[in-house]
Design a protein around this motif. Structure first.
Motif, PDB file in Angstrom:
ATOM      1  N   GLN A 110       0.811  -1.216   0.000  1.00  0.00           N
ATOM      2  CA  GLN A 110       0.000   0.000   0.000  1.00  0.00           C
ATOM      3  C   GLN A 110       0.847   1.268   0.000  1.00  0.00           C
ATOM      4  OE1 GLN A 110      -2.997  -0.519   3.207  1.00  0.00           O
ATOM      5  NE2 GLN A 110      -4.361  -0.770   1.466  1.00  0.00           N
ATOM      6  N   LEU A 111       0.302   2.297  -0.666  1.00  0.00           N
ATOM      7  CA  LEU A 111       0.893   3.623  -0.624  1.00  0.00           C
ATOM      8  C   LEU A 111      -0.234   4.643  -0.736  1.00  0.00           C
ATOM      9  CD1 LEU A 111       2.444   4.589  -4.055  1.00  0.00           C
ATOM     10  CD2 LEU A 111       1.297   2.423  -3.749  1.00  0.00           C
ATOM     11  N   LEU A 112       0.080   5.896  -0.423  1.00  0.00           N
ATOM     12  CA  LEU A 112      -0.949   6.943  -0.494  1.00  0.00           C
ATOM     13  C   LEU A 112      -0.932   7.584  -1.871  1.00  0.00           C
ATOM     14  CD1 LEU A 112      -0.755   8.711   2.972  1.00  0.00           C
ATOM     15  CD2 LEU A 112      -2.763   7.635   1.998  1.00  0.00           C
ATOM     16  N   SER A 113      -2.119   7.767  -2.428  1.00  0.00           N
ATOM     17  CA  SER A 113      -2.237   8.417  -3.734  1.00  0.00           C
ATOM     18  C   SER A 113      -1.973   9.912  -3.592  1.00  0.00           C
ATOM     19  CB  SER A 113      -3.644   8.190  -4.285  1.00  0.00           C
ATOM     20  OG  SER A 113      -3.982   9.209  -5.194  1.00  0.00           O
TER      21      SER A 113
ATOM     22  N   SER B  17      -2.937  12.185  -5.649  1.00  0.00           N
ATOM     23  CA  SER B  17      -4.095  12.968  -6.094  1.00  0.00           C
ATOM     24  C   SER B  17      -5.270  12.880  -5.116  1.00  0.00           C
ATOM     25  CB  SER B  17      -4.528  12.523  -7.488  1.00  0.00           C
ATOM     26  OG  SER B  17      -4.629  11.107  -7.542  1.00  0.00           O
ATOM     27  N   SER B  18      -5.609  11.641  -4.693  1.00  0.00           N
ATOM     28  CA  SER B  18      -6.833  11.487  -3.873  1.00  0.00           C
ATOM     29  C   SER B  18      -6.552  11.454  -2.374  1.00  0.00           C
ATOM     30  CB  SER B  18      -7.558  10.196  -4.263  1.00  0.00           C
ATOM     31  OG  SER B  18      -6.804   9.067  -3.823  1.00  0.00           O
ATOM     32  N   GLY B  19      -5.295  11.201  -1.995  1.00  0.00           N
ATOM     33  CA  GLY B  19      -4.993  11.051  -0.568  1.00  0.00           C
ATOM     34  C   GLY B  19      -5.500   9.751   0.027  1.00  0.00           C
ATOM     35  N   GLN B  20      -5.974   8.826  -0.823  1.00  0.00           N
ATOM     36  CA  GLN B  20      -6.468   7.517  -0.367  1.00  0.00           C
ATOM     37  C   GLN B  20      -5.351   6.475  -0.468  1.00  0.00           C
ATOM     38  OE1 GLN B  20      -9.795   7.153   0.762  1.00  0.00           O
ATOM     39  NE2 GLN B  20      -9.651   9.381   0.566  1.00  0.00           N
ATOM     40  N   TRP B  21      -5.485   5.410   0.332  1.00  0.00           N
ATOM     41  CA  TRP B  21      -4.547   4.294   0.220  1.00  0.00           C
ATOM     42  C   TRP B  21      -4.859   3.520  -1.069  1.00  0.00           C
ATOM     43  CZ3 TRP B  21      -0.300   3.798   3.086  1.00  0.00           C
ATOM     44  CH2 TRP B  21      -0.249   4.479   4.306  1.00  0.00           C
ATOM     45  N   ILE B  22      -3.808   3.258  -1.835  1.00  0.00           N
ATOM     46  CA  ILE B  22      -3.953   2.509  -3.091  1.00  0.00           C
ATOM     47  C   ILE B  22      -2.841   1.456  -3.145  1.00  0.00           C
ATOM     48  CG2 ILE B  22      -5.017   4.403  -4.422  1.00  0.00           C
ATOM     49  CD1 ILE B  22      -2.159   4.984  -5.543  1.00  0.00           C
ATOM     50  N   THR B  23      -2.876   0.593  -4.164  1.00  0.00           N
ATOM     51  CA  THR B  23      -1.742  -0.321  -4.382  1.00  0.00           C
ATOM     52  C   THR B  23      -0.931   0.226  -5.552  1.00  0.00           C
ATOM     53  OG1 THR B  23      -3.201  -1.718  -5.694  1.00  0.00           O
ATOM     54  CG2 THR B  23      -2.843  -2.353  -3.393  1.00  0.00           C
ATOM     55  N   LEU B  24       0.232  -0.345  -5.770  1.00  0.00           N
ATOM     56  CA  LEU B  24       1.220   0.242  -6.679  1.00  0.00           C
ATOM     57  C   LEU B  24       0.691   0.460  -8.100  1.00  0.00           C
ATOM     58  CD1 LEU B  24       4.025   1.336  -6.434  1.00  0.00           C
ATOM     59  CD2 LEU B  24       4.928  -0.906  -7.023  1.00  0.00           C
ATOM     60  N   GLY B  25       0.163  -0.589  -8.712  1.00  0.00           N
ATOM     61  CA  GLY B  25      -0.507  -0.438 -10.010  1.00  0.00           C
ATOM     62  C   GLY B  25       0.337   0.145 -11.129  1.00  0.00           C
TER      63      GLY B  25
ATOM     64  N   ASN C 105       9.552  -6.431   6.964  1.00  0.00           N
ATOM     65  CA  ASN C 105       8.589  -5.457   7.456  1.00  0.00           C
ATOM     66  C   ASN C 105       8.794  -4.154   6.697  1.00  0.00           C
ATOM     67  OD1 ASN C 105       7.709  -7.276   9.423  1.00  0.00           O
ATOM     68  ND2 ASN C 105       9.256  -6.588  10.894  1.00  0.00           N
ATOM     69  N   VAL C 106       7.708  -3.617   6.161  1.00  0.00           N
ATOM     70  CA  VAL C 106       7.784  -2.387   5.371  1.00  0.00           C
ATOM     71  C   VAL C 106       7.139  -1.259   6.177  1.00  0.00           C
ATOM     72  CG1 VAL C 106       7.058  -1.265   3.225  1.00  0.00           C
ATOM     73  CG2 VAL C 106       7.667  -3.706   3.209  1.00  0.00           C
ATOM     74  N   LEU C 107       7.943  -0.267   6.553  1.00  0.00           N
ATOM     75  CA  LEU C 107       7.412   0.900   7.268  1.00  0.00           C
ATOM     76  C   LEU C 107       7.307   2.048   6.276  1.00  0.00           C
ATOM     77  CD1 LEU C 107       6.583   2.247  10.010  1.00  0.00           C
ATOM     78  CD2 LEU C 107       8.951   3.068  10.135  1.00  0.00           C
ATOM     79  N   TYR C 108       6.094   2.584   6.140  1.00  0.00           N
ATOM     80  CA  TYR C 108       5.809   3.578   5.097  1.00  0.00           C
ATOM     81  C   TYR C 108       5.182   4.825   5.717  1.00  0.00           C
ATOM     82  CZ  TYR C 108       3.382   5.679   1.075  1.00  0.00           C
ATOM     83  OH  TYR C 108       2.924   6.551   0.112  1.00  0.00           O
ATOM     84  N   HIS C 109       5.602   5.986   5.237  1.00  0.00           N
ATOM     85  CA  HIS C 109       4.925   7.234   5.606  1.00  0.00           C
ATOM     86  C   HIS C 109       4.969   8.196   4.424  1.00  0.00           C
ATOM     87  CE1 HIS C 109       4.850  11.458   7.300  1.00  0.00           C
ATOM     88  NE2 HIS C 109       3.754  10.955   7.809  1.00  0.00           N
TER      89      HIS C 109
END
Length: 267
Positions: free
Chosen positions: A77-80, A82-90, A255-259
């Motif tokens: 998961q990462l944050l979009s 444009s939308s600020g929503q959680w999305i997948t890489l795609g 473990n993936v820590l994301y911000h």
């Protein structure tokens, strides 16, 4: 070339571990701190397992295999932007960067010098100073000077090598927070939260012979690029937008820590 050797991406296969939760980010106390620091809803940890022995020199192949793995792509998961929503890489990752982050600290006494150097008072209060800017951060206390201002007399309290330590990076990220961060007056919330997250992500073991505690994890700060440029952790680069991969070679977990820097959840 056999699978798993340098230069071969075929060596690593990954599985998402949704059942592995990171309590350090979800306790009531930490959640309320992350809200105050404008990081809530923008920081998270995810776990994946892998199937081969891992050596640190394989980090580039390992990370590239991770981003192209069919079990990772729909789950990471990462944050979009444009939308600020959680999305997948795609998107198809073409190139990665994985920077070694030293991870050797076994104790929070690493930060004792903040007291010794009068950056923090004995009471735990952070010493205030006149406001100045170190773009985009407001500096209103001695702690932020130590973290950000290379020309301040206290900057040398931590050596360049110590500043690269994973524990220091975590601590600094929490202190700087998101774009509407309300800073703490006391050091304790930063130290406690950094310790909880560090312990949650990093694996240790007792050396069978010497009985000394050893850190077994390898840590990498990671970026991925698609044909348009940086696509992970975000197309917009910022000191406070990061992804750390914490690899446990014994359990074969990463473990993936994301911000992603921005305005965290308020209410």
């Amino acid at each position: 070339m056999a699978a798993g050797e340098p230069g071969s991406l075929g060596g690593f296969y990954f599985r998402f571990l949704p059942q592995r939760t990171f309590s350090s980010l979800n306790t009531r106390e930490v959640t309320s701190r992350l809200r105050q620091w404008s990081m809530l809803g923008r920081i998270q940890a995810q776990a994946f397992s892998f199937d081969q022995t891992f050596q640190p020199y394989q980090k580039d192949d390992f990370v590239m295999a991770f981003f192209t793995d069919p079990n990772v792509i729909p789950n990471l998961q990462l944050l979009s932007d444009s939308s600020g929503q959680w999305i997948t890489l795609g998107t198809e990752v073409k190139k990665i960067e994985a920077v070694n982050v030293p991870c050797t600290q076994l104790s929070m006494s690493f930060f004792q010098r903040l007291y010794d150097e009068n950056i923090v008072r004995e009471s735990g209060h952070i010493v205030k100073c006149f406001d100045s800017f170190c773009d985009p951060f407001l500096i209103s206390d001695e702690l932020r000077k130590v973290l950000l201002m290379e020309d301040s007399e206290k900057y040398e309290v931590f050596s360049p090598q110590e500043r690269e330590e994973f524990l220091f990076c975590l601590f600094k990220h929490l202190c700087l927070g998101g774009s509407l961060c309300q800073y703490e007056d006391m050091l304790k919330p930063y130290l406690e939260t950094a310790k909880l997250i560090y312990k949650d992500l990093v694996s240790v073991r007792k050396h069978p012979r010497t009985k000394e505690i050893q850190i077994t994890s390898s840590v990498f700060k990671v970026k991925a690029y698609d044909s348009a440029g940086v696509c992970y952790p975000s197309a917009k680069e910022h000191e406070q937008t990061f992804s750390y991969f914490v690899v446990d070679p014994i359990k074969r977990h990463v473990n993936v820590l994301y911000h992603c820097y921005g305005v965290g959840e308020m209410a």
